[in-house]
Design a protein around this motif. Sequence first.
Motif, mmCIF file in Angstrom:
data_model
loop_
_atom_site.group_PDB
_atom_site.id
_atom_site.type_symbol
_atom_site.label_atom_id
_atom_site.label_comp_id
_atom_site.label_asym_id
_atom_site.label_seq_id
_atom_site.Cartn_x
_atom_site.Cartn_y
_atom_site.Cartn_z
ATOM 1 N N VAL A 188 9.778 -21.173 17.230
ATOM 2 C CA VAL A 188 11.007 -19.842 17.945
ATOM 3 C C VAL A 188 10.906 -20.561 19.753
ATOM 4 O O VAL A 188 12.176 -19.594 20.039
ATOM 5 N N THR A 189 10.394 -21.539 19.636
ATOM 6 C CA THR A 189 10.413 -21.366 20.994
ATOM 7 C C THR A 189 10.275 -23.031 21.307
ATOM 8 O O THR A 189 8.594 -23.389 20.503
ATOM 9 N N SER B 243 17.618 -17.834 19.113
ATOM 10 C CA SER B 243 18.100 -16.936 19.156
ATOM 11 C C SER B 243 17.715 -15.424 17.994
ATOM 12 O O SER B 243 17.115 -16.663 17.155
ATOM 13 N N GLU B 244 17.888 -14.596 18.191
ATOM 14 C CA GLU B 244 17.550 -13.943 17.214
ATOM 15 C C GLU B 244 18.682 -13.563 15.934
ATOM 16 O O GLU B 244 18.155 -13.734 14.529
ATOM 17 N N PHE C 140 8.679 -13.568 22.464
ATOM 18 C CA PHE C 140 7.852 -12.520 21.808
ATOM 19 C C PHE C 140 9.103 -11.689 21.051
ATOM 20 O O PHE C 140 9.384 -10.980 19.818
ATOM 21 N N PRO C 141 10.135 -11.402 21.850
ATOM 22 C CA PRO C 141 11.341 -9.689 21.595
ATOM 23 C C PRO C 141 11.991 -11.013 19.908
ATOM 24 O O PRO C 141 11.673 -9.914 18.984
ATOM 25 N N VAL C 142 12.112 -11.862 19.599
ATOM 26 C CA VAL C 142 11.968 -12.136 18.658
ATOM 27 C C VAL C 142 11.560 -12.470 17.730
ATOM 28 O O VAL C 142 12.059 -11.914 16.581
ATOM 29 N N GLY D 33 17.947 -24.708 14.294
ATOM 30 C CA GLY D 33 17.987 -23.536 12.497
ATOM 31 C C GLY D 33 17.707 -24.786 11.626
ATOM 32 O O GLY D 33 18.504 -24.634 10.235
ATOM 33 N N ASP D 34 17.854 -26.070 12.348
ATOM 34 C CA ASP D 34 17.702 -27.508 11.462
ATOM 35 C C ASP D 34 16.090 -26.966 10.908
ATOM 36 O O ASP D 34 15.311 -26.922 11.082
ATOM 37 N N VAL D 35 16.928 -27.407 9.220
ATOM 38 C CA VAL D 35 15.341 -27.647 8.607
ATOM 39 C C VAL D 35 14.655 -28.940 9.088
ATOM 40 O O VAL D 35 15.828 -29.821 8.419
ATOM 41 N N ALA D 36 13.592 -28.701 8.710
ATOM 42 C CA ALA D 36 13.116 -30.235 8.966
ATOM 43 C C ALA D 36 11.750 -30.255 7.678
ATOM 44 O O ALA D 36 10.965 -29.062 7.303
#
Length: 482
Positions: free
Chosen positions: A106-107, A138-139, A170-172, A368-371
């Motif tokens: 998420v970060t 991002s959300e 945390f918000p996301v 959003g890249d899948v690794a």
Amino acid sequence: MIALTRREFHLFQAAGRDFLYLVPSAAVFALDAPTSAVLGAVCEKPLSDEAVVAALAARFDGDAVRTAIRELVDVRAIGYEHQPVEQPPRMLPMMPFPLNTMVLNVTNQCNLACTYCYEYGEDKIVDTEHGKQSKFMSEQTALASVDFLLKESARVAHLTFFGGETLLNFPVLKSTIAYARRRAAEAGKEIDFSLTTNATLLKPEIIEFLAENHVGVTISIDGPREMQDKFRVFHNGAGSYDVVAPKIKELLRVHRTRPIGARVTLTSDTLDITRIYRHLTEEMGFWEVGFAPVTTSPQQQYAIGEHGFDRMLGQFRALAAEFLAHAAVNRHHGFTNVKDTLEEIHKGVSKAYPCGAGLGLLGVSTDGDVALCHRFAGSDAHKFGTVHDGIDRDAQTAFLQQHHINDKTDCQTCWARPLCSGGCYHEAHVRYGTTTRPNLHYCEWIRGWTDTCLQIYGELSERNPDFLARFDREEAKAEAVL
Ligand code: SF4
Ligand code: SF4
């Protein structure tokens, strides 16, 4: 004369008897006196059945020896010289392989600057400071990732939040969990949540949220103050122990819905494993503690060298003996490294790949890249598609073809390969610049540790088999959910 000869196994002793770890089947086989004697005779030199019977005539009657020979041939511990040893076929998993665990980065930012961190140190794969990936997910990307996970998973999905420091976003995380619960219920699937954090940002409302939502928590912590503050420091160089200790105690006090674990990174400077374990369990109150040696190039001063691995093994063995004493009388002991390996031994795990990365486990970068896994998230060279476009099956299949255990020549004669299978891809990438190489720098450690766990398995199978049966019960429970 057709002679019997030894096949592939690892012999170990536990509870006063011999056991075999049978490499092709990854099974454990307890030997009685005649089978031990037959094996000993055949290992000394190839002998025919009747020569074995004759050699052991003073100790066992002929029928007992012939039965022992048959049993050993059946489990493929020994075989006849003229019969070729079958190599297991090089089978790739059935595709599409269901996604079991998705690790969401998420970060890639962190409020600590741990000296050994693979994300920021010299060993980094992805340039998170100057690269193209966003610093925070991002959300919208997080929710798209949930849809991706639910589409690719079977009945049960695990969503793990990771960073950088996970709680910086945390918000996301919060809105993603709410969304994932709703979408999973609509899809008729089970979803489970966990996260890893450095604990610096824990506060009452976050702790409450984690407890209420049954979020599994792993805390990255290296032990008592002097060890934690050696490497786990803020950007200004200040140690983090005094910040995290009260927050962790509060988390452990309030979050009772799931056991909380600590994850320790071991370096050449912080190898006092017993002291770390005692501090984290008895003084802090963690339910369990897992240890992993730091992943780094050998030039780093904190890298664990050959002597360090020997020392680490000695200390792991001492703690493992304590685990055994507890398990023998059904008492909890929180040394997870033993428990995890015992479970794999019990289930007869034989791996074509060292871990789930690229198979049932994938990492997702902030964009959003899948690794391959979380440690490769954001690396174009290890990308398997995006959460928007789905898994790139060609890239995934090519990866699985290149990384099969049958292609790791050095591992083909190693008895520990059913459990090790060449070791972590990230470690190999850092050490050798490629994920295809087996981690030959730590083979002695792997074999030593696997031998220790096999001995504990053998002891428990004699002294308290019920402890091992719980792995079956847990599996049955998980299957019932399916
Ligand atoms: S990396 Fe080493 S310990 Fe692991 S399977 Fe290969 S040879 Fe064996
Ligand atoms: S490649 Fe290494 S870091 Fe990634 S999931 Fe496998 S063992 Fe873990």
